[in-house]
Design a protein around this motif. Structure first.
Motif, PDB file in Angstrom:
ATOM      1  N   GLY A   1     -34.105 -13.525  68.235  1.00  0.00           N
ATOM      2  CA  GLY A   1     -35.438 -13.983  68.612  1.00  0.00           C
ATOM      3  C   GLY A   1     -35.432 -14.716  69.937  1.00  0.00           C
ATOM      4  O   GLY A   1     -36.357 -14.554  70.754  1.00  0.00           O
ATOM      5  N   GLN A   2     -34.394 -15.522  70.179  1.00  0.00           N
ATOM      6  CA  GLN A   2     -34.287 -16.228  71.454  1.00  0.00           C
ATOM      7  C   GLN A   2     -34.146 -15.246  72.613  1.00  0.00           C
ATOM      8  O   GLN A   2     -34.708 -15.462  73.695  1.00  0.00           O
ATOM      9  N   GLU A   3     -33.434 -14.162  72.390  1.00  0.00           N
ATOM     10  CA  GLU A   3     -33.240 -13.194  73.479  1.00  0.00           C
ATOM     11  C   GLU A   3     -34.466 -12.321  73.682  1.00  0.00           C
ATOM     12  O   GLU A   3     -34.843 -11.998  74.820  1.00  0.00           O
ATOM     13  N   LEU A   4     -35.133 -11.937  72.611  1.00  0.00           N
ATOM     14  CA  LEU A   4     -36.262 -11.022  72.717  1.00  0.00           C
ATOM     15  C   LEU A   4     -37.545 -11.708  73.172  1.00  0.00           C
ATOM     16  O   LEU A   4     -38.344 -11.109  73.913  1.00  0.00           O
ATOM     17  N   PHE A   5     -37.736 -12.966  72.759  1.00  0.00           N
ATOM     18  CA  PHE A   5     -39.033 -13.597  72.986  1.00  0.00           C
ATOM     19  C   PHE A   5     -38.977 -14.874  73.813  1.00  0.00           C
ATOM     20  O   PHE A   5     -40.035 -15.401  74.186  1.00  0.00           O
ATOM     21  N   HIS A   6     -37.791 -15.396  74.111  1.00  0.00           N
ATOM     22  CA  HIS A   6     -37.705 -16.676  74.818  1.00  0.00           C
ATOM     23  C   HIS A   6     -36.823 -16.618  76.062  1.00  0.00           C
ATOM     24  O   HIS A   6     -36.398 -17.645  76.569  1.00  0.00           O
ATOM     25  N   GLY A   7     -36.556 -15.429  76.559  1.00  0.00           N
ATOM     26  CA  GLY A   7     -35.904 -15.268  77.855  1.00  0.00           C
ATOM     27  C   GLY A   7     -34.406 -15.510  77.895  1.00  0.00           C
ATOM     28  O   GLY A   7     -33.829 -15.561  78.991  1.00  0.00           O
ATOM     29  N   GLN A   8     -33.739 -15.680  76.760  1.00  0.00           N
ATOM     30  CA  GLN A   8     -32.292 -15.859  76.774  1.00  0.00           C
ATOM     31  C   GLN A   8     -31.592 -14.511  77.026  1.00  0.00           C
ATOM     32  O   GLN A   8     -32.140 -13.448  76.727  1.00  0.00           O
ATOM     33  N   ASN A   9     -30.372 -14.583  77.551  1.00  0.00           N
ATOM     34  CA  ASN A   9     -29.631 -13.362  77.877  1.00  0.00           C
ATOM     35  C   ASN A   9     -28.232 -13.435  77.272  1.00  0.00           C
ATOM     36  O   ASN A   9     -27.222 -13.370  77.973  1.00  0.00           O
ATOM     37  N   PHE A  10     -28.173 -13.573  75.958  1.00  0.00           N
ATOM     38  CA  PHE A  10     -26.879 -13.688  75.280  1.00  0.00           C
ATOM     39  C   PHE A  10     -26.052 -12.416  75.420  1.00  0.00           C
ATOM     40  O   PHE A  10     -24.844 -12.469  75.654  1.00  0.00           O
TER      41      PHE A  10
ATOM     42  N   ILE B   1     -22.056 -12.092  77.208  1.00  0.00           N
ATOM     43  CA  ILE B   1     -21.011 -12.097  76.190  1.00  0.00           C
ATOM     44  C   ILE B   1     -19.678 -11.606  76.743  1.00  0.00           C
ATOM     45  O   ILE B   1     -18.605 -12.031  76.314  1.00  0.00           O
ATOM     46  N   SER B   2     -19.724 -10.701  77.736  1.00  0.00           N
ATOM     47  CA  SER B   2     -18.480 -10.216  78.341  1.00  0.00           C
ATOM     48  C   SER B   2     -17.801 -11.288  79.186  1.00  0.00           C
ATOM     49  O   SER B   2     -16.600 -11.227  79.428  1.00  0.00           O
TER      50      SER B   2
ATOM     51  N   THR C   1     -21.902 -18.010  70.818  1.00  0.00           N
ATOM     52  CA  THR C   1     -22.280 -18.824  69.651  1.00  0.00           C
ATOM     53  C   THR C   1     -22.659 -20.236  70.078  1.00  0.00           C
ATOM     54  O   THR C   1     -23.654 -20.802  69.605  1.00  0.00           O
ATOM     55  N   LEU C   2     -21.886 -20.796  71.003  1.00  0.00           N
ATOM     56  CA  LEU C   2     -22.193 -22.133  71.510  1.00  0.00           C
ATOM     57  C   LEU C   2     -23.523 -22.141  72.261  1.00  0.00           C
ATOM     58  O   LEU C   2     -24.321 -23.083  72.125  1.00  0.00           O
ATOM     59  N   LEU C   3     -23.787 -21.100  73.046  1.00  0.00           N
ATOM     60  CA  LEU C   3     -25.056 -21.025  73.777  1.00  0.00           C
ATOM     61  C   LEU C   3     -26.246 -20.944  72.822  1.00  0.00           C
ATOM     62  O   LEU C   3     -27.297 -21.542  73.071  1.00  0.00           O
ATOM     63  N   VAL C   4     -26.086 -20.195  71.729  1.00  0.00           N
ATOM     64  CA  VAL C   4     -27.164 -20.099  70.745  1.00  0.00           C
ATOM     65  C   VAL C   4     -27.428 -21.460  70.110  1.00  0.00           C
ATOM     66  O   VAL C   4     -28.582 -21.883  69.956  1.00  0.00           O
ATOM     67  N   LEU C   5     -26.361 -22.173  69.766  1.00  0.00           N
ATOM     68  CA  LEU C   5     -26.526 -23.494  69.149  1.00  0.00           C
ATOM     69  C   LEU C   5     -27.173 -24.484  70.108  1.00  0.00           C
ATOM     70  O   LEU C   5     -27.906 -25.387  69.679  1.00  0.00           O
TER      71      LEU C   5
END
Length: 228
Positions: free
Chosen positions: A71-80, A84-85, A93-97
């Protein structure tokens, strides 16, 4: 059962078969640990705890955290997925937290949960392996404390070593290597499981024919009614 026949993403080959092999490889250790810690409990209690509550806890955890990250990536502009590479699975995981409310508290709680998960896993696997490697161990005896300590420490060191290798060696895909090793090592275990299930069926038929199971059932009922 190939669910990837159209998209051809390779997920089935890379993950589904690996997880099947993972379950097979851990069968003996998990089965022995559950049997060792289940004295005094009924088959119903063991089944509900391991097949329902444990699975439900994992499903809820992965469902909440996984959907939150997507949800953070699809709707809130995050680029996890894009980083990741560069930072790896643990970094993402740390970025999500860090996107959660009270991020420091969330990271602290997450680390505590990871510690207990690793500690209990190391204890379970260490106890099971110490029983396998103990010579002349009887059914009512515990393995030597040093055996359990050795295997538990080893299970604590291996994940840390894998993380350090992945962090310090550029281009090293440790996870892919582990997947291959587990898939290969599960093949002889699978053969042993077939023999084990055949032996279990043979013993079960014998216990049914001579009335052994019936005696245990009647005794269990008597104890239950006596306690009530």
């Amino acid at each position: 059962f190939n669910s990837d026949a159209v998209a051809q993403t390779g997920f089935v080959q890379n993950w589904t078969i690996f997880y099947w092999a993972w379950y097979v490889a851990l069968t003996f250790m998990c089965g022995l640990w559950i049997a060792r810690t289940s004295y005094g409990r009924t088959f119903r209690e063991i089944t509900v705890a391991n097949c329902i509550w444990a699975v439900l806890a994992c499903w809820v955890t992965f469902g909440i955290l996984g959907n939150y990250g997507m949800g953070q990536e699809l709707f809130h502009g995050q680029n996890f997925s894009g980083v990741i590479s560069e930072v790896g699975n643990n970094g993402v995981t740390l970025l999500v937290l860090q996107t959660m409310p009270l991020p420091k508290l969330c990271i602290f709680v997450f680390m505590i949960l990871i510690f207990f998960n690793l500690a209990t896993s190391a204890t379970a696997n260490g106890t099971a392996l110490s029983m396998y490697t103990s010579k002349g161990l009887k059914a009512d005896e515990e393995p030597h404390t040093w055996y359990k300590t050795f295997w538990c420490v080893l299970f604590m060191i291996i994940p840390v070593g894998i993380l350090l290798l992945e962090h310090n060696v550029e281009g090293l895909n440790v996870l892919s290597t582990i997947r291959s090793l587990i898939t290969i090592s599960s093949l002889p275990v699978l053969v042993a499981l077939v023999v084990l299930f055949w032996s279990f069926g043979k013993v079960l038929r014998k216990d049914i024919s001579d009335g052994t199971i019936r005696q245990y059932v009647d005794k269990s009922k008597e104890n239950k009614w006596g306690n009530e």
